[in-house]
Enzyme design. Structure first.
Site, mmCIF file in Angstrom:
data_model
loop_
_atom_site.group_PDB
_atom_site.id
_atom_site.type_symbol
_atom_site.label_atom_id
_atom_site.label_comp_id
_atom_site.label_asym_id
_atom_site.label_seq_id
_atom_site.Cartn_x
_atom_site.Cartn_y
_atom_site.Cartn_z
ATOM 1 N N TYR A 165 34.279 44.744 39.607
ATOM 2 C CA TYR A 165 34.554 45.694 40.682
ATOM 3 C C TYR A 165 35.627 46.638 40.618
ATOM 4 C CZ TYR A 165 35.815 47.924 45.271
ATOM 5 O OH TYR A 165 35.908 48.519 46.044
ATOM 6 N N CYS A 204 46.773 47.031 42.137
ATOM 7 C CA CYS A 204 47.480 48.206 42.227
ATOM 8 C C CYS A 204 47.485 49.024 40.880
ATOM 9 C CB CYS A 204 49.174 48.150 42.322
ATOM 10 S SG CYS A 204 49.419 47.417 44.113
ATOM 11 N N GLY A 258 43.926 51.666 44.131
ATOM 12 C CA GLY A 258 45.162 51.518 45.482
ATOM 13 C C GLY A 258 45.160 53.018 46.160
ATOM 14 N N ASN A 263 51.861 45.363 39.573
ATOM 15 C CA ASN A 263 50.532 45.017 39.832
ATOM 16 C C ASN A 263 50.107 43.503 39.761
ATOM 17 O OD1 ASN A 263 47.617 44.952 40.462
ATOM 18 N ND2 ASN A 263 47.380 45.503 38.044
ATOM 19 N N GLY A 264 49.962 42.901 40.786
ATOM 20 C CA GLY A 264 49.593 41.372 41.038
ATOM 21 C C GLY A 264 50.440 40.787 42.001
ATOM 22 N N THR A 271 29.959 50.913 42.115
ATOM 23 C CA THR A 271 30.284 50.222 40.996
ATOM 24 C C THR A 271 29.006 49.404 40.633
ATOM 25 O OG1 THR A 271 32.269 49.931 42.476
ATOM 26 C CG2 THR A 271 31.890 48.460 40.675
ATOM 27 N N ASP A 327 24.291 45.191 44.592
ATOM 28 C CA ASP A 327 25.844 45.400 45.031
ATOM 29 C C ASP A 327 26.729 44.509 43.879
ATOM 30 O OD1 ASP A 327 28.123 46.606 45.724
ATOM 31 O OD2 ASP A 327 27.895 45.935 47.830
ATOM 32 N N ASP A 328 27.740 45.040 43.707
ATOM 33 C CA ASP A 328 28.514 44.307 42.624
ATOM 34 C C ASP A 328 28.995 42.979 43.085
ATOM 35 O OD1 ASP A 328 31.294 44.733 43.997
ATOM 36 O OD2 ASP A 328 30.576 46.722 43.954
#
Length: 509
Positions: A257, A2, A28, A101-102, A303, A365-366
């Site tokens: 990412y 988030c 998010g 966030n977490g 990314t 790609d990442d």
């Protein structure tokens, strides 16, 4: 994952917070919310959707005040539901809103304690609501009508003693100020900035430095692991270390990412870290793929661009943009539901046939998580006329769930779980596949700040830094995160489109 933001200013903060959340939208896309305080009242608006869709003129006009917090959400251990949009609010004590966030790894235990011992009701499946109620209870234990910075630091010390996991938190105590703190391992990122005005200093906190830059604040520094900062409504900054020192272990997947490339996290430039990922991956390709003839390197936007460009330079192979991205399709990694992700890949990307036709193509790609996107992109490259399609991942194989706030799903949904590289290659339909080595990934990030000796890398290694992640816990979060369970919940969600519409809460202060 988030995005969070908090601002204490000398003028209205509603537009600043909305602009900051837009900058953090990549963290998010499921829901957004803002809470502000003005003259003894709290104003709250939150709903599912992108920032631009949640906040209309009528909402912004009602989000009054010079202090506020905001949140953009995508669901991990919870579900995609209006009821779980943040910030969350409790009226006692004082009136507190919180954005997080977490992920707490002991949220089930805390929820039971809150109900049985502290007589608090948790209305959602979100651990953010659990964290809010733990914080509220610890403040209430002080038994004081008026609180100051020392009281807040004392309460957060108890929060640290009770809560485990990875978290970055911003909370607003009505009529008091803004509080921000970070888990004692520093897993989840959070920074704070400052700017001076004619009326005095203004402060903000945010998940990434890019939001601080975009709003015209000067980055002060990252909030340290276990550190708490308090910004009073008068604009005074207080900081204190409130948790015992743990091994500093910031999340390495931020650099792979999640974070924007123009962010600086814990002293590490995300852009430079991704450049180094490309360099080290190129060295591995040069050593192990001497028999391959690669005509062109093409990144999977967005990314992977930085790593792919450095990789092509190191290999002295032509770099080309082979996919055009539809800017109006959200990030597929953070979409709830495999069917939606699969459908969106074709809507999100379109191949430029001239860059593929008759060529041996190396796609970069990442990372590869579920493999849904990788397989479809390889198929698109073949349809565009590629002779051979090789695939390179700038990150190692993702084999284990992440429990600290990133939606790495149940192990059965991770394509690398219990598969060899050769089996993964066959599954996604590539002619050959190569992954970054974990040691090289760690070194690519660490070279930006050599004082960091370790990173949280559990999705690659299966080693969880908090030491409290059991098989029972992993099974429980797997049942919550599985696409079938999540899609079933969405199908049965009868909630209205707007749970909150700029609610006003009157209080006496």
């Amino acid at each position: 994952m988030c995005g969070i933001i908090g601002i204490a200013a000398k003028s209205s903060v509603n537009q600043l917070i909305s602009d900051g959340l837009t900058v953090l939208q990549h963290r998010g896309q499921d829901a957004a919310g803002i809470a502000t305080y003005d003259n003894g009242r709290l104003f709250l608006r939150k709903s599912n959707g992108l920032v631009r869709d949640v906040f209309h003129t009528r909402h912004m006009l009602n989000l009054r005040g010079r202090m506020g917090i905001g949140h953009v959400r995508y669901p991990t251990a919870g579900v995609s539901s209006n009821a779980e949009a943040q910030p969350f609010y409790v009226n006692s004590p004082y009136g507190i809103t919180l954005a997080h966030n977490g992920n707490l790894t002991n949220s089930a235990q805390l929820k039971q304690e809150l109900f049985e011992d502290e007589l608090r009701h948790i209305n959602t499946e979100s651990d953010s609501e659990v964290l809010l109620n733990v914080f509220a209870h610890e403040l209430q234990r002080l038994g004081k009508l008026r609180i100051d910075a020392n009281d807040i630091f004392s309460a957060v010390r108890r929060v640290y003693a009770r809560c485990s996991g990875g978290f970055a938190v911003v909370a607003m105590i009505t009529g008091v100020g803004i509080v921000a703190f970070r888990d004692s391992y520093g897993i989840r990122p959070i920074v704070f900035g400052k700017r001076s005005t004619a009326d005095g200093d203004e402060y903000m906190v945010a998940s990434e430095s890019v939001a601080v830059d975009a709003l015209g604040f000067e980055l002060v520094r990252d909030i340290a692991p276990g550190e708490v900062i308090f910004i009073s409504k008068e604009g005074q900054l207080h900081t204190q270390q409130c948790a015992e020192s743990k091994p500093f272990s910031p999340c390495i997947f931020e650099h792979v990412y999640f974070a924007r490339p123009d962010s600086i996290i814990d002293g590490i430039s995300v852009h430079k870290a991704r450049m180094r990922m490309g360099e080290t991956l190129a060295a591995k390709i040069a050593q192990e793929w001497q028999h391959h003839e690669i005509d062109v390197v093409i990144p999977i936007p967005d990314t992977a661009r930085t790593a792919a460009l450095e990789l092509s330079n190191a290999l002295d192979v032509k770099y080309r943009e082979g996919f055009i991205k539809n800017r109006y399709i959200p990030r597929t990694f953070i979409m709830p539901g495999q069917a939606l992700r699969r459908k969106s890949v074709r809507q999100k990307l379109n191949a430029i046939d001239l860059e593929f036709e008759g060529k041996n193509v190396l796609l970069v790609d990442d990372s590869i998580v579920r493999g849904t996107t990788s397989g479809q992109i390889i198929e698109m490259a073949r349809e565009a006329g590629a002779k051979k399609v090789y695939f390179a991942s700038a990150a190692p194989p993702v084999r284990y769930p992440n429990v600290y706030g990133i939606d790495m799903p149940t192990s059965s949904e991770l394509i690398a779980c219990n598969r060899s590289v050769e089996e993964i290659c066959k599954e996604i339909g590539a002619d050959d596949l190569i992954y970054q080595d974990l040691d090289d990934l760690v070194e690519a990030a660490r070279r930006g700040n050599e004082s960091i000796t370790a990173f949280e890398q559990s999705c690659f290694s299966g080693q969880y830094v908090t030491g409290d992640v059991s098989e029972v816990y992993l099974k429980r979060i797997s049942s919550l995160r599985a696409d079938d369970a999540r899609e079933g919940h969405l199908a049965n969600d009868d909630s209205e489109g707007e749970i909150y519409t700029s609610d006003e809460v009157s209080i006496d202060i």
